[in-house]
Scaffold this motif. Sequence first.
Motif, PDB file in Angstrom:
ATOM      1  N   ALA A 266       0.925  -1.211  -0.094  1.00 33.77           N
ATOM      2  CA  ALA A 266       0.007   0.041   0.131  1.00 33.77           C
ATOM      3  C   ALA A 266       0.684   1.270  -0.076  1.00 33.77           C
ATOM      4  N   SER A 267       0.748   2.074  -1.197  1.00 33.84           N
ATOM      5  CA  SER A 267       1.304   3.357  -1.098  1.00 33.84           C
ATOM      6  C   SER A 267       0.852   4.102  -2.392  1.00 33.84           C
ATOM      7  N   ASN A 268       0.994   5.452  -2.425  1.00 34.09           N
ATOM      8  CA  ASN A 268       0.478   6.092  -3.628  1.00 34.09           C
ATOM      9  C   ASN A 268       1.799   6.148  -4.488  1.00 34.09           C
ATOM     10  N   LEU A 269       1.551   6.390  -5.947  1.00 31.71           N
ATOM     11  CA  LEU A 269       2.251   6.603  -6.885  1.00 31.71           C
ATOM     12  C   LEU A 269       3.381   5.520  -7.164  1.00 31.71           C
ATOM     13  N   THR A 270       3.115   4.432  -6.715  1.00 25.62           N
ATOM     14  CA  THR A 270       4.419   3.468  -7.003  1.00 25.62           C
ATOM     15  C   THR A 270       3.794   2.249  -7.687  1.00 25.62           C
ATOM     16  N   HIS A 271       4.706   1.459  -8.307  1.00 24.23           N
ATOM     17  CA  HIS A 271       4.473   0.040  -8.846  1.00 24.23           C
ATOM     18  C   HIS A 271       5.136  -0.756  -7.899  1.00 24.23           C
ATOM     19  N   ARG A 272       4.573  -1.734  -7.192  1.00 18.68           N
ATOM     20  CA  ARG A 272       5.153  -2.801  -6.101  1.00 18.68           C
ATOM     21  C   ARG A 272       4.355  -3.840  -6.657  1.00 18.68           C
ATOM     22  N   GLY A 273       4.061  -4.126  -7.843  1.00 18.44           N
ATOM     23  CA  GLY A 273       3.400  -5.289  -7.965  1.00 18.44           C
ATOM     24  C   GLY A 273       1.634  -5.291  -8.111  1.00 18.44           C
ATOM     25  N   ILE A 274       1.184  -5.958  -8.704  1.00 14.88           N
ATOM     26  CA  ILE A 274      -0.369  -5.834  -9.069  1.00 14.88           C
ATOM     27  C   ILE A 274      -1.147  -6.489  -8.351  1.00 14.88           C
ATOM     28  N   ILE A 275      -2.117  -6.373  -7.447  1.00 14.76           N
ATOM     29  CA  ILE A 275      -2.832  -7.238  -6.719  1.00 14.76           C
ATOM     30  C   ILE A 275      -4.197  -7.548  -7.228  1.00 14.76           C
ATOM     31  N   MET A 276      -4.708  -8.613  -7.270  1.00 14.56           N
ATOM     32  CA  MET A 276      -5.900  -9.183  -8.197  1.00 14.56           C
ATOM     33  C   MET A 276      -6.922  -9.754  -7.152  1.00 14.56           C
ATOM     34  N   HIS A 277      -6.847  -9.810  -6.045  1.00 18.27           N
ATOM     35  CA  HIS A 277      -7.811 -10.390  -4.866  1.00 18.27           C
ATOM     36  C   HIS A 277      -8.571  -9.076  -4.189  1.00 18.27           C
ATOM     37  N   GLY A 278      -9.203  -9.554  -3.257  1.00 19.52           N
ATOM     38  CA  GLY A 278     -10.291  -8.612  -2.731  1.00 19.52           C
ATOM     39  C   GLY A 278     -11.078  -7.950  -3.447  1.00 19.52           C
ATOM     40  N   PRO A 279     -11.455  -6.619  -3.188  1.00 23.82           N
ATOM     41  CA  PRO A 279     -12.239  -5.774  -3.977  1.00 23.82           C
ATOM     42  C   PRO A 279     -11.791  -5.647  -5.508  1.00 23.82           C
ATOM     43  N   TYR A 280     -10.321  -5.755  -5.645  1.00 25.21           N
ATOM     44  CA  TYR A 280      -9.815  -5.575  -6.859  1.00 25.21           C
ATOM     45  C   TYR A 280     -10.278  -6.560  -7.986  1.00 25.21           C
ATOM     46  N   ARG A 281     -10.858  -7.611  -7.653  1.00 25.49           N
ATOM     47  CA  ARG A 281     -11.328  -8.698  -8.220  1.00 25.49           C
ATOM     48  C   ARG A 281     -12.450  -8.073  -9.072  1.00 25.49           C
ATOM     49  N   TYR A 282     -13.249  -7.051  -8.823  1.00 27.97           N
ATOM     50  CA  TYR A 282     -14.464  -6.598  -9.370  1.00 27.97           C
ATOM     51  C   TYR A 282     -14.248  -5.406 -10.213  1.00 27.97           C
ATOM     52  N   ILE A 283     -13.552  -4.319  -9.805  1.00 27.53           N
ATOM     53  CA  ILE A 283     -13.160  -3.055 -10.471  1.00 27.53           C
ATOM     54  C   ILE A 283     -11.851  -2.786  -9.895  1.00 27.53           C
ATOM     55  N   ARG A 284     -10.949  -1.972 -10.936  1.00 26.92           N
ATOM     56  CA  ARG A 284      -9.723  -1.404 -10.740  1.00 26.92           C
ATOM     57  C   ARG A 284      -9.643  -0.652  -9.763  1.00 26.92           C
ATOM     58  N   HIS A 285     -10.292   0.087  -9.267  1.00 30.69           N
ATOM     59  CA  HIS A 285     -10.139   1.234  -8.316  1.00 30.69           C
ATOM     60  C   HIS A 285     -11.224   1.537  -7.161  1.00 30.69           C
ATOM     61  N   PRO A 286     -11.305   0.234  -6.612  1.00 26.50           N
ATOM     62  CA  PRO A 286     -12.489   0.207  -5.672  1.00 26.50           C
ATOM     63  C   PRO A 286     -12.257   1.212  -4.436  1.00 26.50           C
ATOM     64  N   ALA A 287     -11.123   1.499  -3.972  1.00 26.03           N
ATOM     65  CA  ALA A 287     -10.865   2.334  -3.038  1.00 26.03           C
ATOM     66  C   ALA A 287     -11.494   3.946  -3.274  1.00 26.03           C
ATOM     67  N   TYR A 288     -10.885   4.277  -4.533  1.00 23.54           N
ATOM     68  CA  TYR A 288     -11.561   5.662  -4.767  1.00 23.54           C
ATOM     69  C   TYR A 288     -13.218   5.603  -5.016  1.00 23.54           C
ATOM     70  N   VAL A 289     -13.650   4.672  -5.843  1.00 26.56           N
ATOM     71  CA  VAL A 289     -15.026   4.888  -5.932  1.00 26.56           C
ATOM     72  C   VAL A 289     -15.895   4.594  -4.564  1.00 26.56           C
ATOM     73  N   CYS A 290     -15.405   3.800  -3.741  1.00 24.06           N
ATOM     74  CA  CYS A 290     -16.202   3.916  -2.348  1.00 24.06           C
ATOM     75  C   CYS A 290     -15.967   5.137  -1.568  1.00 24.06           C
ATOM     76  N   LYS A 291     -14.721   5.499  -1.592  1.00 25.63           N
ATOM     77  CA  LYS A 291     -14.540   6.732  -0.765  1.00 25.63           C
ATOM     78  C   LYS A 291     -15.270   7.904  -1.348  1.00 25.63           C
ATOM     79  N   ASN A 292     -15.523   8.120  -2.582  1.00 22.10           N
ATOM     80  CA  ASN A 292     -16.288   8.924  -3.092  1.00 22.10           C
ATOM     81  C   ASN A 292     -17.657   9.064  -3.091  1.00 22.10           C
ATOM     82  N   LEU A 293     -18.101   7.569  -3.096  1.00 19.12           N
ATOM     83  CA  LEU A 293     -19.662   7.475  -2.940  1.00 19.12           C
ATOM     84  C   LEU A 293     -19.944   7.730  -1.254  1.00 19.12           C
ATOM     85  N   ALA A 294     -18.973   7.433  -0.474  1.00 16.12           N
ATOM     86  CA  ALA A 294     -19.392   7.823   0.771  1.00 16.12           C
ATOM     87  C   ALA A 294     -19.412   9.279   0.936  1.00 16.12           C
ATOM     88  N   TRP A 295     -18.503  10.205   0.446  1.00 16.80           N
ATOM     89  CA  TRP A 295     -18.472  11.525   0.345  1.00 16.80           C
ATOM     90  C   TRP A 295     -19.621  12.029  -0.317  1.00 16.80           C
TER      91      TRP A 295
END
Length: 361
Positions: free
Chosen positions: A265-294
């Motif tokens: 976990a960190s911004n602006l970096t490439h440290r390997g691609i994650i394909m599990h958790g919510p990333y199985r469904y959409i590519r930016h789940p954190a941004y989507v959910c944070k904005n919907l909460a806002w």
Amino acid sequence: MPIISTYSYNFSQRVKNLSATLLIIAATSGFYAIIPYYQSYFSVHTHYFGKDYMHWQVLVVTTLFYTFTLFVFYLTEPAPRVSKSIYCLRALHKIAISPATVWKTGLPFDERLGLLSILLKAFFAPLMIVWLFSHTGHMLEHGSQLFQTIGDPNTGWLALFNTSGFWFIFKLILFLDVLFFTIGYLVELPSLNNEIRSVDPTLLGWAVALASYPPFNGMTSMVFGGYFTDFPQFSDPVVHVILNVTLLMLMAVYTSASVALNFKASNLTHRGIIMHGPYRYIRHPAYVCKNLAWWIGLMPAVAVAWQTSLTATLITIGSMVGWSVIYIMRALTEERHLRSIDDEYDQYCARVKYRFIPGLV
């Protein structure tokens, strides 16, 4: 003789790595200590185990512990390599000696990576440390209040939800999110498979990322405003609970994305691609959910603006549109960066086709 030579080289490299890192930590600490904005920002108090602590005190203790940990690591790591700190200092030396040449020809990849990695950690790590401390303190405080009143027959369920229930869950969610990002910025090890392969070198990528963090989010707020709230209030108790529970669920998914990233976990970096958790469904789940909460947090402000004028309503909604655009730009610049390094992200995109909304976008 080869054994002695190898040992001598290893020890020399260990000392160089440690010295470079200590120099950077000292310079970073000095920077934060003399800048008035950060003097004020890190002087905020957090109530913790019956006492008030200023955030700069937490930073000092954490820095000392982190320095000791690095001392142990650099002197005991099995196969020392040239550290990012050394590459960073080499890059800074070239920039100081001949900035025009660096601007024209650029830096070698390792030096650019070292410089950007250190800048990234120096900016984000102190923020994450004080936020982690603050969220922990508030989580414990609200948790204590919740468990003290949960069996009180004079306290109704709505009052319990409003006074401590919502805030305990909300701060627990944020605690988990920031915990993984704090570790991600401070710890980078081959054994954890979280080494930084690349840092976004573009000005646009950094600009849209930093726009969401202090002190730059203050300037973003001056442009877009900030009408949303973490705990929106609604007159109808059923609507109030349903919408705020939905907000908490969205934030839980947001944090589950950080948990899925784990120590990467960190911004602006490439440290390997994650394909599990919510990333199985959409590519930016954190941004989507944070904005919907806002957007849920914006509803009371929209209701008030609607009673005032159409112009006020459009301004209020436009504010949140502006923040959402920032996060859309973050998603797009991140994808561009990840695609520029290797084909791992393209393979991920072939599996997960949608950025924001499954089946649509």
